[in-house]
Write a protein that holds these residues in place. Sequence first.
Motif, PDB file in Angstrom:
ATOM      1  N   PRO A   9       0.811  -1.217   0.000  1.00 16.71           N
ATOM      2  CA  PRO A   9       0.000   0.000   0.000  1.00 16.71           C
ATOM      3  C   PRO A   9       0.841   1.262   0.000  1.00 16.71           C
ATOM      4  CG  PRO A   9      -0.883  -1.574   1.577  1.00 16.71           C
ATOM      5  CD  PRO A   9       0.440  -2.130   1.114  1.00 16.71           C
ATOM      6  N   ARG A  10       2.012   1.241   0.676  1.00 14.37           N
ATOM      7  CA  ARG A  10       2.853   2.446   0.736  1.00 14.37           C
ATOM      8  C   ARG A  10       3.410   2.775  -0.648  1.00 14.37           C
ATOM      9  NH1 ARG A  10       0.600   2.461   4.677  1.00 14.37           N
ATOM     10  NH2 ARG A  10      -0.507   3.900   3.349  1.00 14.37           N
ATOM     11  N   ALA A  11       3.815   1.730  -1.382  1.00 12.67           N
ATOM     12  CA  ALA A  11       4.329   1.961  -2.730  1.00 12.67           C
ATOM     13  C   ALA A  11       3.214   2.492  -3.626  1.00 12.67           C
ATOM     14  CB  ALA A  11       4.898   0.668  -3.304  1.00 12.67           C
ATOM     15  N   PHE A  12       2.014   1.965  -3.416  1.00 13.25           N
ATOM     16  CA  PHE A  12       0.878   2.437  -4.205  1.00 13.25           C
ATOM     17  C   PHE A  12       0.597   3.911  -3.892  1.00 13.25           C
ATOM     18  CE2 PHE A  12      -3.582   3.377  -4.720  1.00 13.25           C
ATOM     19  CZ  PHE A  12      -3.790   2.963  -6.027  1.00 13.25           C
ATOM     20  N   GLU A  13       0.674   4.269  -2.617  1.00 12.26           N
ATOM     21  CA  GLU A  13       0.428   5.655  -2.215  1.00 12.26           C
ATOM     22  C   GLU A  13       1.440   6.599  -2.882  1.00 12.26           C
ATOM     23  OE1 GLU A  13       0.554   6.272   1.988  1.00 12.26           O
ATOM     24  OE2 GLU A  13      -0.485   8.202   1.841  1.00 12.26           O
ATOM     25  N   LEU A  14       2.677   6.147  -2.931  1.00 20.77           N
ATOM     26  CA  LEU A  14       3.726   6.937  -3.580  1.00 20.77           C
ATOM     27  C   LEU A  14       3.419   7.119  -5.070  1.00 20.77           C
ATOM     28  CD1 LEU A  14       6.422   8.290  -2.958  1.00 20.77           C
ATOM     29  CD2 LEU A  14       7.556   6.152  -3.573  1.00 20.77           C
ATOM     30  N   LEU A  15       2.978   6.021  -5.685  1.00 19.58           N
ATOM     31  CA  LEU A  15       2.601   6.091  -7.104  1.00 19.58           C
ATOM     32  C   LEU A  15       1.492   7.119  -7.297  1.00 19.58           C
ATOM     33  CD1 LEU A  15       2.851   4.570  -9.987  1.00 19.58           C
ATOM     34  CD2 LEU A  15       0.759   3.428  -9.273  1.00 19.58           C
ATOM     35  N   TYR A  16       0.495   7.093  -6.403  1.00 23.04           N
ATOM     36  CA  TYR A  16      -0.600   8.049  -6.510  1.00 23.04           C
ATOM     37  C   TYR A  16      -0.099   9.476  -6.295  1.00 23.04           C
ATOM     38  CZ  TYR A  16      -4.661  10.846  -5.868  1.00 23.04           C
ATOM     39  OH  TYR A  16      -5.569  11.857  -6.016  1.00 23.04           O
ATOM     40  N   ASP A  17       0.739   9.662  -5.265  1.00 23.73           N
ATOM     41  CA  ASP A  17       1.233  11.010  -4.970  1.00 23.73           C
ATOM     42  C   ASP A  17       1.985  11.597  -6.165  1.00 23.73           C
ATOM     43  OD1 ASP A  17       0.109  10.962  -2.489  1.00 23.73           O
ATOM     44  OD2 ASP A  17       1.956  10.435  -1.433  1.00 23.73           O
ATOM     45  N   ARG A  18       2.697  10.754  -6.870  1.00 21.01           N
ATOM     46  CA  ARG A  18       3.494  11.246  -7.999  1.00 21.01           C
ATOM     47  C   ARG A  18       2.653  11.489  -9.247  1.00 21.01           C
ATOM     48  NH1 ARG A  18       8.848   7.434  -7.683  1.00 21.01           N
ATOM     49  NH2 ARG A  18       9.795   8.446  -5.904  1.00 21.01           N
ATOM     50  N   HIS A  19       1.660  10.641  -9.465  1.00 23.79           N
ATOM     51  CA  HIS A  19       0.978  10.680 -10.765  1.00 23.79           C
ATOM     52  C   HIS A  19      -0.529  10.919 -10.679  1.00 23.79           C
ATOM     53  CE1 HIS A  19       4.810   9.440 -12.309  1.00 23.79           C
ATOM     54  NE2 HIS A  19       4.807   8.381 -11.522  1.00 23.79           N
ATOM     55  N   GLY A  20      -1.070  10.973  -9.446  1.00 21.92           N
ATOM     56  CA  GLY A  20      -2.516  11.151  -9.298  1.00 21.92           C
ATOM     57  C   GLY A  20      -3.002  12.468  -9.882  1.00 21.92           C
ATOM     58  N   GLY A  21      -2.218  13.531  -9.691  1.00 24.83           N
ATOM     59  CA  GLY A  21      -2.632  14.838 -10.187  1.00 24.83           C
ATOM     60  C   GLY A  21      -2.712  14.860 -11.702  1.00 24.83           C
ATOM     61  N   ALA A  22      -1.686  14.307 -12.350  1.00 23.46           N
ATOM     62  CA  ALA A  22      -1.680  14.284 -13.822  1.00 23.46           C
ATOM     63  C   ALA A  22      -2.818  13.408 -14.338  1.00 23.46           C
ATOM     64  CB  ALA A  22      -0.337  13.761 -14.327  1.00 23.46           C
ATOM     65  N   ALA A  23      -3.072  12.306 -13.613  1.00 24.13           N
ATOM     66  CA  ALA A  23      -4.140  11.387 -14.034  1.00 24.13           C
ATOM     67  C   ALA A  23      -5.499  12.073 -13.945  1.00 24.13           C
ATOM     68  CB  ALA A  23      -4.121  10.130 -13.152  1.00 24.13           C
ATOM     69  N   PHE A  24      -5.753  12.720 -12.805  1.00 20.97           N
ATOM     70  CA  PHE A  24      -7.028  13.414 -12.618  1.00 20.97           C
ATOM     71  C   PHE A  24      -7.166  14.541 -13.646  1.00 20.97           C
ATOM     72  CE2 PHE A  24      -9.545  16.853 -10.806  1.00 20.97           C
ATOM     73  CZ  PHE A  24     -10.727  16.191 -10.520  1.00 20.97           C
ATOM     74  N   SER A  25      -6.075  15.263 -13.878  1.00 22.47           N
ATOM     75  CA  SER A  25      -6.123  16.393 -14.825  1.00 22.47           C
ATOM     76  C   SER A  25      -6.500  15.917 -16.226  1.00 22.47           C
ATOM     77  CB  SER A  25      -4.754  17.090 -14.881  1.00 22.47           C
ATOM     78  OG  SER A  25      -4.417  17.593 -13.617  1.00 22.47           O
ATOM     79  N   LEU A  26      -5.940  14.765 -16.635  1.00 24.85           N
ATOM     80  CA  LEU A  26      -6.262  14.240 -17.966  1.00 24.85           C
ATOM     81  C   LEU A  26      -7.734  13.831 -18.042  1.00 24.85           C
ATOM     82  CD1 LEU A  26      -5.582  13.260 -20.801  1.00 24.85           C
ATOM     83  CD2 LEU A  26      -4.784  11.099 -19.804  1.00 24.85           C
ATOM     84  N   ALA A  27      -8.185  13.106 -17.016  1.00 31.97           N
ATOM     85  CA  ALA A  27      -9.594  12.669 -17.038  1.00 31.97           C
ATOM     86  C   ALA A  27     -10.513  13.891 -17.046  1.00 31.97           C
ATOM     87  CB  ALA A  27      -9.881  11.773 -15.833  1.00 31.97           C
ATOM     88  N   TYR A  28     -10.155  14.903 -16.248  1.00 29.99           N
ATOM     89  CA  TYR A  28     -10.989  16.104 -16.171  1.00 29.99           C
ATOM     90  C   TYR A  28     -10.996  16.855 -17.507  1.00 29.99           C
ATOM     91  CZ  TYR A  28     -12.727  20.657 -14.789  1.00 29.99           C
ATOM     92  OH  TYR A  28     -13.443  21.815 -14.727  1.00 29.99           O
ATOM     93  N   ARG A  29      -9.831  16.910 -18.145  1.00 30.28           N
ATOM     94  CA  ARG A  29      -9.748  17.570 -19.462  1.00 30.28           C
ATOM     95  C   ARG A  29     -10.660  16.877 -20.467  1.00 30.28           C
ATOM     96  NH1 ARG A  29      -9.759  19.218 -23.946  1.00 30.28           N
ATOM     97  NH2 ARG A  29      -8.081  20.100 -25.212  1.00 30.28           N
ATOM     98  N   MET A  30     -10.779  15.555 -20.325  1.00 29.25           N
ATOM     99  CA  MET A  30     -11.566  14.791 -21.296  1.00 29.25           C
ATOM    100  C   MET A  30     -13.063  14.824 -21.008  1.00 29.25           C
ATOM    101  SD  MET A  30      -9.009  11.544 -21.921  1.00 29.25           S
ATOM    102  CE  MET A  30      -9.995  10.748 -23.192  1.00 29.25           C
ATOM    103  N   VAL A  31     -13.455  14.751 -19.728  1.00 31.51           N
ATOM    104  CA  VAL A  31     -14.896  14.658 -19.442  1.00 31.51           C
ATOM    105  C   VAL A  31     -15.496  15.986 -18.991  1.00 31.51           C
ATOM    106  CG1 VAL A  31     -14.756  12.213 -18.879  1.00 31.51           C
ATOM    107  CG2 VAL A  31     -14.589  13.880 -17.035  1.00 31.51           C
ATOM    108  N   GLY A  32     -14.646  16.929 -18.517  1.00 33.79           N
ATOM    109  CA  GLY A  32     -15.155  18.247 -18.115  1.00 33.79           C
ATOM    110  C   GLY A  32     -16.042  18.209 -16.889  1.00 33.79           C
ATOM    111  N   ASP A  33     -15.879  17.206 -16.055  1.00 32.88           N
ATOM    112  CA  ASP A  33     -16.744  17.059 -14.883  1.00 32.88           C
ATOM    113  C   ASP A  33     -15.896  16.463 -13.759  1.00 32.88           C
ATOM    114  OD1 ASP A  33     -19.956  16.411 -14.102  1.00 32.88           O
ATOM    115  OD2 ASP A  33     -18.450  15.163 -13.129  1.00 32.88           O
ATOM    116  N   ARG A  34     -15.788  17.195 -12.643  1.00 31.28           N
ATOM    117  CA  ARG A  34     -14.862  16.760 -11.586  1.00 31.28           C
ATOM    118  C   ARG A  34     -15.285  15.440 -10.944  1.00 31.28           C
ATOM    119  NH1 ARG A  34     -11.002  20.155  -9.782  1.00 31.28           N
ATOM    120  NH2 ARG A  34     -11.076  19.450  -7.621  1.00 31.28           N
TER     121      ARG A  34
END
Lengths: 180, 232
Positions: A9-34
């Motif tokens: 879980p700690r490694a997963f959390e690190l993965l999220y901390d590093r890439h979660g923002g970019a992932a959310f930003s891409l999804a948001y750019r595509m669907v336009g709905d938070r």
Amino acid sequence: MQLVGEGSPRAFELLYDRHGGAAFSLAYRMVGDRVMAEDISQEAFLSIWRSRMRYDASRGSVRTWVLGIVHNRTIDALRRGAVHERRREQFEGVEERHEARERTDVEAARREEARSVRTALDTLPVDQRRTIELAYFGGFSHSQIAELLDEPIGTIKGRMRLGLDKLRNQLADFAAGEFA
Amino acid sequence: MTAGDHTTFKDEVGAYLLGALSASERASFEGHLVDCPECRHEVERLRPAAELLPRSVEQVEPPPSLKRSLMEVVEREAKERDGAPTAARTPIGARLRGLLGGSLRPALVGAAVVLAVAIGFGIGQLGGGDDGRTVVASTSLQDATGSLKIHDDDAVLEVRGMPTLKAGQVYQAWVQRDGMIEPEPTFEVGDDGQGSVAVPEDLSDADAVMVTREPRGGSRAPTGKPVMTVAL
């Protein structure tokens, strides 16, 4: 990444901390709905966690890999739901912004990188750029784009390929792989 | 493959990389890639440009609830896997612990989960409490057999008699659904040709589970023809 594959879980959390923002930003750019972007991001990260999806370093950076998963999930969601109709109407509209704060050097570098890629996109002929954006960010298929733009499918396919080819030349330095 | 087919597919390289093919078109295109080095080369040549597109996106702040809810699920599932079940569905570790006497320490149960997955449905049948169904695989490999044990939200494919792979290769499972082929975990077989892989998916709407040979690390799309298929 190895530890994520082993179920830490700690490694997963690190993965999220590093890439979660970019992932959310891409999804948001595509669907336009938070809310929907949040659902899609959650699905994508849980699929990484649950399937211990194997990351292959020879095929690109971790970020590219995560964003590829998010992109596929978002396209699935767009094609499943009614969001597409709404996006079709608002694609050229002004979008709500919740810009990330620049808290770290990494985030500042990502903003700079985003600006560079957008600049490269802006150098494409308008019809190629628009076709690429409708496909990649709008989640539209080539036949839907042909219908939207009232052009033959062959023309649309050609613009996609030519546009990517030009972009590749523009972004040769980026594609060399300096991003981690 | 005819020259006309090739021209048609080559025209679709951009659409493929941008995710603009329909599910069935994508499956056909990926089938063509297996046999066409020229199209594979073109895909790899243009892939870096497509992969940079998400980096043009304005960065927005994800809601804190996203990380919170993700980590709740991850922590819970990690605990379940390590032998401290909190959900209604009994994990395979607990099932095995019941079979073996119920006194295993968590670390041993972790190892036991791996063992249970490796042994596959044989243990389930011994336990008598397994509610899954088993589907036999078809395969082009001489002497190989495979069977898929399907549960509500996951499945285990057990294989026997599989050829040992060349160095740098692994087997990889795939799920075919609505014409799309989705990557699943990679796995290896022992010297005796036996092995297994967990497919952590609800397969109720899947069409098939397949196995291909792939480079170590796995692939995002199959690079070879399936050596084993479980039609669902």
